[in-house]
Design a protein around this motif. Structure first.
Motif, mmCIF file in Angstrom:
data_model
loop_
_atom_site.group_PDB
_atom_site.id
_atom_site.type_symbol
_atom_site.label_atom_id
_atom_site.label_comp_id
_atom_site.label_asym_id
_atom_site.label_seq_id
_atom_site.Cartn_x
_atom_site.Cartn_y
_atom_site.Cartn_z
ATOM 1 N N ARG A 32 -14.250 -12.763 18.670
ATOM 2 C CA ARG A 32 -14.095 -13.034 16.827
ATOM 3 C C ARG A 32 -13.565 -11.617 16.778
ATOM 4 N NH1 ARG A 32 -17.791 -16.276 13.881
ATOM 5 N NH2 ARG A 32 -18.269 -17.192 15.621
ATOM 6 N N HIS A 62 -33.583 -23.133 24.316
ATOM 7 C CA HIS A 62 -33.660 -21.891 25.192
ATOM 8 C C HIS A 62 -35.226 -21.388 24.605
ATOM 9 C CE1 HIS A 62 -29.380 -20.076 25.611
ATOM 10 N NE2 HIS A 62 -29.343 -20.035 24.546
ATOM 11 N N ARG A 114 -17.596 -21.699 21.415
ATOM 12 C CA ARG A 114 -17.217 -21.534 21.052
ATOM 13 C C ARG A 114 -18.759 -19.826 20.394
ATOM 14 N NH1 ARG A 114 -14.844 -17.930 18.052
ATOM 15 N NH2 ARG A 114 -14.854 -18.526 15.430
ATOM 16 N N ARG A 139 -29.482 -13.992 7.145
ATOM 17 C CA ARG A 139 -29.448 -15.109 5.566
ATOM 18 C C ARG A 139 -30.409 -15.590 4.548
ATOM 19 N NH1 ARG A 139 -25.363 -19.293 9.947
ATOM 20 N NH2 ARG A 139 -24.575 -17.480 10.758
ATOM 21 N N ARG A 152 -41.007 -9.599 18.346
ATOM 22 C CA ARG A 152 -41.933 -9.788 19.609
ATOM 23 C C ARG A 152 -40.887 -9.461 20.385
ATOM 24 N NH1 ARG A 152 -38.507 -12.910 21.587
ATOM 25 N NH2 ARG A 152 -38.421 -15.290 20.525
ATOM 26 N N LEU A 181 -34.715 -23.553 15.256
ATOM 27 C CA LEU A 181 -34.302 -22.983 16.144
ATOM 28 C C LEU A 181 -33.831 -23.996 17.375
ATOM 29 C CD1 LEU A 181 -36.947 -20.396 17.001
ATOM 30 C CD2 LEU A 181 -34.607 -19.825 16.502
ATOM 31 N N PRO A 182 -32.906 -23.730 17.708
ATOM 32 C CA PRO A 182 -32.308 -24.668 19.064
ATOM 33 C C PRO A 182 -33.315 -25.013 20.084
ATOM 34 C CG PRO A 182 -31.057 -22.785 19.470
ATOM 35 C CD PRO A 182 -31.717 -21.972 18.130
ATOM 36 N N PHE A 224 -24.250 -11.679 13.121
ATOM 37 C CA PHE A 224 -24.555 -12.158 14.279
ATOM 38 C C PHE A 224 -25.449 -10.871 14.851
ATOM 39 C CE2 PHE A 224 -21.485 -15.292 13.806
ATOM 40 C CZ PHE A 224 -22.076 -16.607 13.408
ATOM 41 N N PHE A 226 -31.044 -24.253 11.894
ATOM 42 C CA PHE A 226 -30.696 -23.569 9.991
ATOM 43 C C PHE A 226 -29.745 -23.155 9.125
ATOM 44 C CE2 PHE A 226 -30.429 -19.654 8.775
ATOM 45 C CZ PHE A 226 -31.272 -19.251 7.964
ATOM 46 N N SER A 244 -35.519 -12.855 20.154
ATOM 47 C CA SER A 244 -34.152 -12.658 20.751
ATOM 48 C C SER A 244 -33.556 -11.342 20.439
ATOM 49 C CB SER A 244 -33.610 -14.096 20.528
ATOM 50 O OG SER A 244 -34.670 -15.131 20.614
ATOM 51 N N THR A 276 -25.021 -12.669 20.172
ATOM 52 C CA THR A 276 -24.935 -12.526 19.733
ATOM 53 C C THR A 276 -25.180 -13.818 18.298
ATOM 54 O OG1 THR A 276 -22.422 -13.576 18.456
ATOM 55 C CG2 THR A 276 -22.940 -14.165 20.606
ATOM 56 N N GLY A 277 -25.961 -12.905 17.242
ATOM 57 C CA GLY A 277 -26.582 -14.773 16.664
ATOM 58 C C GLY A 277 -27.695 -14.728 17.838
ATOM 59 N N GLY A 278 -28.580 -14.133 19.060
ATOM 60 C CA GLY A 278 -29.216 -14.271 19.505
ATOM 61 C C GLY A 278 -29.246 -15.439 20.906
ATOM 62 N N TYR A 279 -27.965 -15.438 20.902
ATOM 63 C CA TYR A 279 -27.292 -16.122 22.015
ATOM 64 C C TYR A 279 -26.750 -14.997 22.514
ATOM 65 C CZ TYR A 279 -27.386 -20.440 20.259
ATOM 66 O OH TYR A 279 -27.416 -21.861 19.666
ATOM 67 N N GLY A 312 -39.087 -10.739 24.131
ATOM 68 C CA GLY A 312 -38.834 -11.761 25.532
ATOM 69 C C GLY A 312 -37.481 -11.962 25.768
ATOM 70 N N HIS A 315 -36.859 -19.673 23.482
ATOM 71 C CA HIS A 315 -37.461 -19.624 22.013
ATOM 72 C C HIS A 315 -37.865 -20.121 20.739
ATOM 73 C CE1 HIS A 315 -37.333 -16.367 17.956
ATOM 74 N NE2 HIS A 315 -37.859 -17.330 18.117
HETATM 75 C C1 MLC Z 1 -22.864 -19.967 16.007
HETATM 76 N N1 MLC Z 1 -21.456 -19.579 15.987
HETATM 77 C C2 MLC Z 1 -21.567 -18.656 17.101
HETATM 78 C C3 MLC Z 1 -23.320 -17.747 16.416
HETATM 79 N N2 MLC Z 1 -23.732 -19.476 16.115
HETATM 80 N N3 MLC Z 1 -20.900 -17.678 17.124
HETATM 81 C C4 MLC Z 1 -21.740 -16.326 17.609
HETATM 82 N N4 MLC Z 1 -23.100 -16.236 17.624
HETATM 83 C C5 MLC Z 1 -23.741 -17.106 17.220
HETATM 84 N N5 MLC Z 1 -25.307 -16.918 17.280
HETATM 85 C C6 MLC Z 1 -20.193 -20.404 15.724
HETATM 86 C C7 MLC Z 1 -20.085 -21.185 15.133
HETATM 87 O O1 MLC Z 1 -19.461 -22.548 15.681
HETATM 88 C C8 MLC Z 1 -18.916 -21.306 14.195
HETATM 89 O O2 MLC Z 1 -18.096 -21.087 14.562
HETATM 90 C C9 MLC Z 1 -19.209 -19.436 13.137
HETATM 91 O O3 MLC Z 1 -19.796 -19.416 14.698
HETATM 92 C C10 MLC Z 1 -19.731 -20.499 12.462
HETATM 93 O O4 MLC Z 1 -20.968 -20.992 12.496
HETATM 94 P P1 MLC Z 1 -22.135 -20.555 11.256
HETATM 95 O O5 MLC Z 1 -22.055 -22.028 10.180
HETATM 96 O O6 MLC Z 1 -22.271 -19.716 10.653
HETATM 97 O O7 MLC Z 1 -23.100 -20.552 12.012
HETATM 98 P P2 MLC Z 1 -24.616 -21.530 12.723
HETATM 99 O O8 MLC Z 1 -24.248 -22.978 13.102
HETATM 100 O O9 MLC Z 1 -25.115 -21.507 11.297
HETATM 101 O O10 MLC Z 1 -25.368 -20.746 14.231
HETATM 102 C C11 MLC Z 1 -26.057 -19.838 13.701
HETATM 103 C C12 MLC Z 1 -27.572 -19.359 13.865
HETATM 104 C C13 MLC Z 1 -27.497 -19.972 15.194
HETATM 105 C C14 MLC Z 1 -27.714 -17.863 14.463
HETATM 106 C C15 MLC Z 1 -28.026 -20.074 13.421
HETATM 107 O O11 MLC Z 1 -26.787 -19.077 16.034
HETATM 108 C C16 MLC Z 1 -28.615 -19.378 16.451
HETATM 109 O O12 MLC Z 1 -29.190 -20.467 16.074
HETATM 110 N N6 MLC Z 1 -28.980 -18.733 17.187
HETATM 111 C C17 MLC Z 1 -29.993 -18.751 17.289
HETATM 112 C C18 MLC Z 1 -29.984 -18.798 18.611
HETATM 113 C C19 MLC Z 1 -31.778 -19.128 19.510
HETATM 114 O O13 MLC Z 1 -32.306 -19.437 20.028
HETATM 115 N N7 MLC Z 1 -31.307 -17.601 20.689
HETATM 116 C C20 MLC Z 1 -32.683 -17.598 21.236
HETATM 117 C C21 MLC Z 1 -32.864 -17.242 22.857
HETATM 118 S S1 MLC Z 1 -34.367 -17.486 24.213
HETATM 119 P P3 MLC Z 1 -16.417 -21.709 13.820
HETATM 120 O O14 MLC Z 1 -15.565 -22.271 14.927
HETATM 121 O O15 MLC Z 1 -16.859 -22.639 13.023
HETATM 122 O O16 MLC Z 1 -16.735 -20.834 12.722
HETATM 123 C C22 MLC Z 1 -34.492 -15.058 24.327
HETATM 124 C C23 MLC Z 1 -35.429 -14.812 24.620
HETATM 125 C C24 MLC Z 1 -35.772 -14.190 23.205
HETATM 126 O O17 MLC Z 1 -33.046 -14.635 23.478
HETATM 127 O O18 MLC Z 1 -36.591 -13.583 23.517
HETATM 128 O O19 MLC Z 1 -36.077 -15.635 22.478
#
Ligand code: MLC
Ligand code: AMP
Length: 508
Positions: A477, A212, A472, A260, A303, A208-209, A441, A236, A281, A408-411, A305, A214
């Motif tokens: 989309r 945030h 981004r 995935r 879970r 995960l990043p 997503f 990821f 998330s 979207t994808g947790g963001y 949060g 998570h």
């Molecule tokens: C990447 N892209 C996204 C995206 N992530 N677009 C929409 N939503 C997302 N979440 C963009 C990229 O920039 C890229 O743009 C295109 O989509 C395809 O990228 P990808 O290579 O398929 O994506 P990837 O880099 O693999 O990332 C997807 C992911 C990542 C799901 C792995 O988004 C991720 O790690 N999400 C986790 C978010 C998170 O940690 N949330 C927790 C928040 S805390 P282009 O232009 O190149 O096509 C919270 C509280 C709690 O919420 O309860 O936890």
């Protein structure tokens, strides 16, 4: 050893006397790092911060690639009594400008590739110091660290002191800085460690990043508090994560991870030795839960949060992990379901807004007393904006949102922020931004745009115009041009009707 600093003490407790214990394997370098080496570096980071004039309570804004040095900086900031302020690496310079203006940090740490862009932004916000760190761990951050000795004596910090500010997008389009105390972070991770049975034998795949809740406060804090170890990945990638499962015991991810991973080959064999899969998330589809169980034999533990509260509820470790539910309120968390209009508590089984109270809840929004008062009640209950119910077995189900939010994808993306930018473009009369279902997503940002009389708008021009100002993941989309938006008799745009009309876009 770190007893005067509430959170540092909690993070170090399980590894005291175990300096040789293995904290992490760095996927990029193939090197391992022990607890002793990690904390020695964190102490050097703290010394570097103090040498740079950082005082207790000062904010440190950080927009950097995911590296081990950044984890050291996080713990170093805690040791120095500073307030860690991580920022999504996807934010553009104009988005970062807002955070710097709002939070007034004393130091910005950024990727060297962004230095030229961010220097004027930082200067305008009065940020006196900028350090850099690249994905390969080179930069002035590591130079500053290496110039210091370990053995830093932690700055005293009490449970109510701030440890971090995390920005979370807001309904009005203005992000809000959630102020998180040492108590909130330490207590929640402690509870999760016990609830999910984390021990020093655990090896977490960390994909995960770390900007945030998570990735930082759940995945990292829980592992450290258990004295376990992490396989630390820069991002990821489904195949890489699958390949590490043979050396690991646990994975924490957003639903997209599981969607995935289900598409990879050899998952059942890879997952055999794993102990625990956690999802959160964003809502995990029951279908994903069922497919995962069918392929791997494991029931994903879901879970629930928020940035403001860390974790509120969890499915049980022992006992039924029910698809479509987020389990029970965690120990120390009170949860009630309330009428969205009156705030009155509703009966079991009725749908309302979830409100939560406990040590996990944040201290308010940075410099936004009105927002804080509107969402955090005097009696300590936080109004989450999530709609849900408690079923007859006590499981919490989230059924929707009382807030106009896209995940979207947790963001998180608040439509208003995107609408304001689109509405400002030449030739645009108005716009409505909605979520449509997306197989990868979960939800996809979708903009429905009405041109001004006589103007000719092309979706690709709108997309181009947004690129500079919007991360981004917030960019639509799908962009659809229409003559008018559906409105109710009060003149309000009917987003439900739009969601229904365009629900097929994500599957095209
Ligand atoms: C990447 N892209 C996204 C995206 N992530 N677009 C929409 N939503 C997302 N979440 C963009 C990229 O920039 C890229 O743009 C295109 O989509 C395809 O990228 P990808 O290579 O398929 O994506 P990837 O880099 O693999 O990332 C997807 C992911 C990542 C799901 C792995 O988004 C991720 O790690 N999400 C986790 C978010 C998170 O940690 N949330 C927790 C928040 S805390 P282009 O232009 O190149 O096509 C919270 C509280 C709690 O919420 O309860 O936890
Ligand atoms: P954030 O503001 O990024 O912290 O996101 C918090 C929001 O994510 C919550 O208010 C929920 O809407 C959503 N969320 C988190 N976990 C879950 C879950 N397991 N199921 C459904 N929604 C979730």
């Amino acid at each position: 050893m770190y007893s005067e600093n509430h959170l540092a003490c909690a993070l170090r407790a399980a590894s005291i006397g175990r300096n040789d214990a293995h904290l992490l394997l760095n996927h990029q370098t193939g090197e391992t790092q022990s607890y002793g080496a990690f904390f020695a570096n964190a102490e050097r980071m703290a010394a570097a911060l103090v040498a740079a004039g950082i005082k207790p309570g000062d904010r440190i804004a950080v927009q950097v690639p995911k590296t081990v040095a950044v984890l050291e900086l996080y713990v170093g900031a805690v040791l120095a009594g500073a307030v860690f302020l991580p920022l999504n690496t996807g934010y553009t310079a104009s988005e970062v400008a807002y955070f710097l203006q709002d939070a007034g940090p004393n130091l910005l740490v950024c990727d060297p590739v962004n230095l030229a862009k961010l220097t004027p932004v930082a200067q305008q916000a009065g940020v006196s110091e900028i350090w850099t760190i690249a994905a390969d761990e080179t930069g002035t951050l590591t130079d500053q660290r290496n110039a210091q000795q370990s053995g830093f004596h932690p700055v005293a910090r009490m449970a109510d002191d701030l440890a971090a500010i995390l920005y979370t997008s807001g309904t009005t389009g203005r992000s809000k800085g959630a102020m998180l105390t040492h108590r909130a972070l330490a207590s929640n991770s402690q509870v999760l460690k016990d609830y999910w049975h984390f021990t020093r034998d655990d090896v977490l795949i960390h994909a995960l990043p770390i900007f945030h809740t998570h990735g930082l406060f759940v995945a990292t804090n829980v592992t450290m508090m258990a004295g376990g170890s992490m396989i630390f990945l820069p991002n990821f990638d489904a195949e890489t994560v699958r390949d590490y499962m043979g050396q690991a015991t646990a994975l924490m991810g957003v639903p997209t991870f599981y969607v995935r991973l289900l598409q990879t080959h050899g998952l059942p064999d890879a997952a055999r030795g794993m102990r625990l899969f956690v999802s959160g998330s964003a809502p995990l589809l029951a279908e994903t839960h069922d497919q995962w169980r069918a392929q791997t034999g494991h029931a994903i533990l879901e879970r629930y949060g928020m940035t403001e509260t860390n974790m509120n509820t969890s499915n049980p470790y022992v006992g039924a992990r029910r698809a479509g539910t987020v389990g029970f309120p965690l120990p120390g968390v009170e949860l009630k379901v309330c009428d969205p209009k009156t705030g009155a508590e509703l009966a079991q089984g009725e749908i309302g807004v979830l409100e939560v109270r406990g040590d996990n809840v944040f201290a308010g929004y940075w410099k936004m007393p009105e927002k804080t008062a509107a969402e955090l009640r005097d009696d300590g209950f936080f109004i989450t904006g999530d709609l849900g119910l408690v079923d007859d077995q006590g499981y919490v189900q989230i059924v929707g949102r009382d807030k106009d939010l896209i995940i979207t994808g947790g963001y998180n993306v608040y439509p208003k922020e995107v609408e304001l930018l689109i509405d400002d473009l030449p030739g645009v009369n108005e716009s409505a931004v909605i979520a449509v279902p997306d197989a990868d997503f979960g939800e996809a940002v979708t903009a429905i745009v009405v041109p001004q009389n006589g103007a000719v708008l092309k979706p690709e021009d709108i997309a181009d115009a947004l690129r500079e100002n919007l991360a981004r993941f917030k960019q639509p989309r799908h962009i659809v041009i229409v003559d008018e938006l559906p409105r109710n008799t009060m003149g309000k745009v009917q987003k439900n009707a739009l969601r229904e009309t365009y629900k097929g876009l994500g599957t095209n």
